[in-house]
Structures are given as C-alpha cells and as structure tokens.
Design an enzyme around this catalytic site. Structure first.
Site, PDB file in Angstrom:
ATOM      1  N   ASN A 144       9.917  48.654 -83.325  1.00  0.00           N
ATOM      2  CA  ASN A 144      10.096  47.321 -83.905  1.00  0.00           C
ATOM      3  C   ASN A 144       9.774  47.361 -85.395  1.00  0.00           C
ATOM      4  O   ASN A 144       8.634  47.232 -85.798  1.00  0.00           O
ATOM      5  CB  ASN A 144       9.195  46.322 -83.154  1.00  0.00           C
ATOM      6  CG  ASN A 144       9.303  44.916 -83.705  1.00  0.00           C
ATOM      7  OD1 ASN A 144       9.936  44.683 -84.728  1.00  0.00           O
ATOM      8  ND2 ASN A 144       8.667  43.967 -83.024  1.00  0.00           N
TER       9      ASN A 144
ATOM     10  N   CYS B  48       9.967  42.449 -87.067  1.00  0.00           N
ATOM     11  CA  CYS B  48       9.351  41.112 -87.073  1.00  0.00           C
ATOM     12  C   CYS B  48       8.979  40.718 -88.498  1.00  0.00           C
ATOM     13  O   CYS B  48       8.295  41.467 -89.200  1.00  0.00           O
ATOM     14  CB  CYS B  48       8.120  41.079 -86.179  1.00  0.00           C
ATOM     15  SG  CYS B  48       8.580  40.842 -84.466  1.00  0.00           S
TER      16      CYS B  48
ATOM     17  N   CYS C 228      42.052  15.692 -91.154  1.00  0.00           N
ATOM     18  CA  CYS C 228      42.686  16.811 -91.852  1.00  0.00           C
ATOM     19  C   CYS C 228      43.157  16.358 -93.231  1.00  0.00           C
ATOM     20  O   CYS C 228      43.008  17.088 -94.220  1.00  0.00           O
ATOM     21  CB  CYS C 228      43.845  17.369 -91.032  1.00  0.00           C
ATOM     22  SG  CYS C 228      45.181  16.182 -90.746  1.00  0.00           S
TER      23      CYS C 228
END
Ligand SMILES: Cc1cc2nc3c(=O)[nH]c(=O)nc-3n(C[C@H](O)[C@H](O)[C@H](O)COP(=O)(O)O)c2cc1C
Length: 427
Positions: A132, A135, A348
């Site tokens: 890891n 984090c 639109c």
C-alpha cells in the site's frame, strides 16, 4: 456459461471480483461472508502499525438523488492487532483454499521491517501481497502510504526489498495523487513487482458546514484532507489503468480499482487492461450481495458475445486508446434531432446557444408546432446537446460520410515538415 476464473500474476481466483483493502475486509468474519456471497478474492485491510484511528471518519457526496456519488474517508489502516489478523487470515484461507486472499501491507521505508512482515504474512498462507503506497492521509506523516508512493525511487526500492524475500506474487498499489502514474508504475516494475493495482483514494476535502464552519467530516471541530473514491472517481481510475496498460514500459498485469459498482464498470476496466477488479465503496454502500449481479451480468455479457473465458477480454480496448495527435482531424459527427421523440424542452437549444456553436434553430412544423432543428453545416459534433437532452433517442450523433481523407495532427505536422524541407532544399 463462460469461465470467469482469472490468473493475475499467478494469483488465481474463481472470478475477477475482489474486495479492495478497506473496511469490508477488516476481519475474517467479513471476508468469509464475502466469499460465501460470491466474491472471488479479498485484499485484507492494510496491516501495519500503529493501531490508532479517529472518529468520525467518513463522508459522502450526494448528487442529484444519488446518495453516494463520491465517498471520502480519513481513517487509518487496520485497527486490530497483527496477531489477530494473521490468525484470521490463516483460518480464512483454510476454509476457502480456492479464493484469493491477499495481504495488504504498509511499513516504514525500512528494509528489515518489510522483510519481517512479508515472512509473517506468507507463513499464514496468503496468495499474494499488495504493497500500500497509496493512502493519502494519516500514515504519510511517517513517510508511509502516498508519501512513499509519490516518489518513484522509494516505490522501486521498497518493492525491491519485498521481492528479496517474497515467495508469493507482489502487487504494488499506486496512488493517484501524482501527475503521471506511469512514472511510479514503471518504478514498481523496475523494483520487480509482479503486478500493479490502482487507484487508491484521491486527496479531497468533502465540504464545509455552512452553520458551524466545520469541515465534513470533522474530529472535534478539526478536519484534514481525506481520500476520495466511489463512482465519481471511476473516469480518473479508468484513465490511469489505460495509461499503464498502453505503456510499452509496463509489462505486468493490472488490478483495476476505483468507482467500480457493477459488472459493466468491471468489463470496462478489463477491456482497458485490468486482469481483475477490486471494489470498496459499492460494497460499503450496498453490501456483499452486489456481487451476485456482477457475476450474472458478466456471464451474460460473455455468453452474448460468444466469449468463453473472461481472460479473453483483458486489454481488448487498449489499442483504441491513443495520443491526441493520433486522432483523425477530418472525422466528423453532427447532431440529429428526432422530432418524433423530442419533448421540446429546449435544453439542447439553450446549451448550444449559450455555451457551444449556436447551431440549433427553433422552427415550426407544417402544423405550426414548435420543433428544433440542427444546422448541420455549423455543428461541430461536440455532443453537448445529446448530453443535456433528458430523452433517450431524441438526439443522435451521426457520422458525416462525405469528408476529407483521414489526417491526424501527427500526420499533418509530418507533412508540413516534409514540405518545408523540400522547399529549403530546392532554394
Ligand atoms: C473507508 C476506506 C478505507 C480504506 N482503507 C484502505 C486501506 O487500509 N488500504 C488500502 O490499500 N486502501 C484503502 N482504501 C482504498 C480502497 O481500497 C480503494 O482503493 C478505493 O476506495 C477506491 O475504490 P472504490 O472507488 O471502489 O471505493 C480505503 C477506502 C475507504 C473508503
């Protein structure tokens, strides 16, 4: 029924759906229930020290009725002693020998610390390791997590230390909090990684309470940046997977993570080069049972396409992902409005008039009813009208057939350079 089993750098699992390292994989009780529900693998909540945490920890971005469009956390790694985790990993692997159990590890950048933890988790029978380096909060103050993951040399060195002793495949989990993820992905492969996984969470501040002026979430009135994940991060994660998958310098399998909530998301990641996927937020939002639909959906998709093994779709869309300079500048689409379906809401028209190329006209049909029509010669094919249109099938983007031959930016520049050279030499 297609074969859903995968093999990621030697780690086998009955299907490509793994739980990512996070609260859903915090204990043997949870992981075993997840396997019973159908998950093919689990990356255990990151092991390491210290055993500390904060309260509160999570917050969510609700958007337009979607409760958890994005998710943010400031929690740390496991809040359970290593001995307890190791015992439960051992028991889980014994009960589910054919499922993938991966140990996620986070250590200070010290060689002997990595050696020690690798030996301990491999002794209890894990199928692989995930480092890891991702984090973004809490652990970075001690040089761990994304503090390591943002420095290619540290990723390479620590991967190398792990590979010195590891007997099982090593996956390096990368942080998205970096300008170019291929730099750290390459560093991981230089260190000997057998696979890479991405993404971990993205630095974020979810919000500020307008009455108390506290951050969201806060801990006794103080806040800090957290890690962002969930559906909102999927496009960022998918791009990072695709960039690594198409890099000629990164030749290891990829485990795709980030905003994957259903089988469609998973197929997209696999088409873009992921050998399997990991899920966190969707499981936290809806529970373990979402994997049933994921398995059914994937099965049906493969059957409909006549594909016998899920491994056969890995990377199939990668050749379609390219540099901007390789796009055909003469390709053109234009919007076509289907007036039988259009409800004349003018969304639109407003979008095109205010923020695009003013090519939608408000007209009346032969009965005097208002209709919208695209002036095709002025339409640049930006898609905006079809994006804001609330009615399926009311606006279609159609390819213009009569156009100039294909020419990319790179071809254009090469032609200009060739022309200039020819003129210089004839002078
Ligand atoms: C509350 C929480 C805790 C997490 N803890 C870890 C962890 O301990 N180790 C780790 O590698 N990733 C951790 N993650 C990151 C997830 O594994 C995953 O990379 C990220 O959430 C993106 O996936 P998602 O969009 O499916 O949630 C955590 C995520 C959340 C939401």
């Amino acid at each position: 029924m297609a074969d859903l089993s995968i093999n990621l750098a030697g780690i086998k699992s009955p299907n490509p759906f793994w739980l990512a390292s996070a609260p859903p994989t915090n204990s043997g009780y949870q992981v075993q229930r997840a396997f019973e529900a159908g998950w093919g693998g689990a990356v255990w909540k990151t092991l390491g020290e210290p055993i500390l945490n904060v309260s509160s920890r999570f917050s969510a971005l609700s958007y337009n009725g979607q409760r958890v469009a994005g998710f943010n956390n400031i929690e740390l790694i496991t809040d359970r002693p290593i001995e307890v985790n190791l015992k439960e990993i051992y028991e889980t692997k014994k009960k589910f020998p054919n499922h993938a159990v991966i140990a996620s590890l986070m250590m200070e950048p010290k060689r002997e610390k990595w050696h020690e933890i690798v030996k301990r988790v491999e002794d209890v029978g894990v199928d692989g390791l995930e480092l890891n380096f991702g984090c973004p909060h809490g652990m970075v103050e001690r040089g761990m997590g994304s503090a390591s993951g943002q420095v290619p040399e540290l990723v390479e060195k620590q991967t190398y230390w792990v590979k010195e002793v590891a007997k099982t495949p090593v996956i390096v989990k990368l942080t998205p909090n970096i300008t170019d993820i291929t730099a750290t992905a390459e560093a991981a492969t230089r260190g000997g990684a057998d696979a890479i996984s991405m993404i971990n969470t993205i630095n974020s501040l979810m919000g500020v309470d307008l009455d108390t002026w506290n951050t969201i979430p806060h801990v006794a009135g103080k806040g800090t940046h957290g890690g962002y994940c969930g559906p909102a991060v999927k496009p960022i994660a998918l791009n990072m997977v695709a960039e690594c998958a198409r890099s000629p310098y990164i030749n290891v399998p990829i485990s795709g993570i980030g905003g994957i909530s259903n089988w469609r998301d998973a197929v997209e990641f696999m088409l873009m080069g992921a050998t399997g996927v990991q899920v966190c937020t969707a499981a936290m939002h809806h529970g373990f049972s979402i994997v049933e639909d994921m398995i059914d959906g994937l099965n049906n998709y493969l059957d409909e396409k006549g594909i016998s093994s899920v491994m056969d779709i890995v990377g199939k869309a990668v050749p379609k992902y390219s540099n901007w300079g390789d796009l055909d500048l003469n390709y053109k689409v234009v919007a076509k409005i289907n007036n039988d379906v259009c409800i004349n809401c003018n969304k639109c028209y407003i979008a095109c008039e205010d923020t695009s190329h003013q090519c939608i006209e408000r007209l009346n049909d032969e009965n005097g009813n208002p209709i919208l029509k695209v002036r095709e010669e002025d339409c640049v094919g930006c898609n905006l009208c079809s994006i804001v249109c609330p009615v399926d099938g009311a606006i279609e983007m159609v390819e213009v057939k009569d156009r100039l031959p294909k020419m990319t930016w790179n071809e254009r520049q090469a032609a200009i350079a060739k022309y200039s050279m020819a003129n210089v030499s004839s002078e």
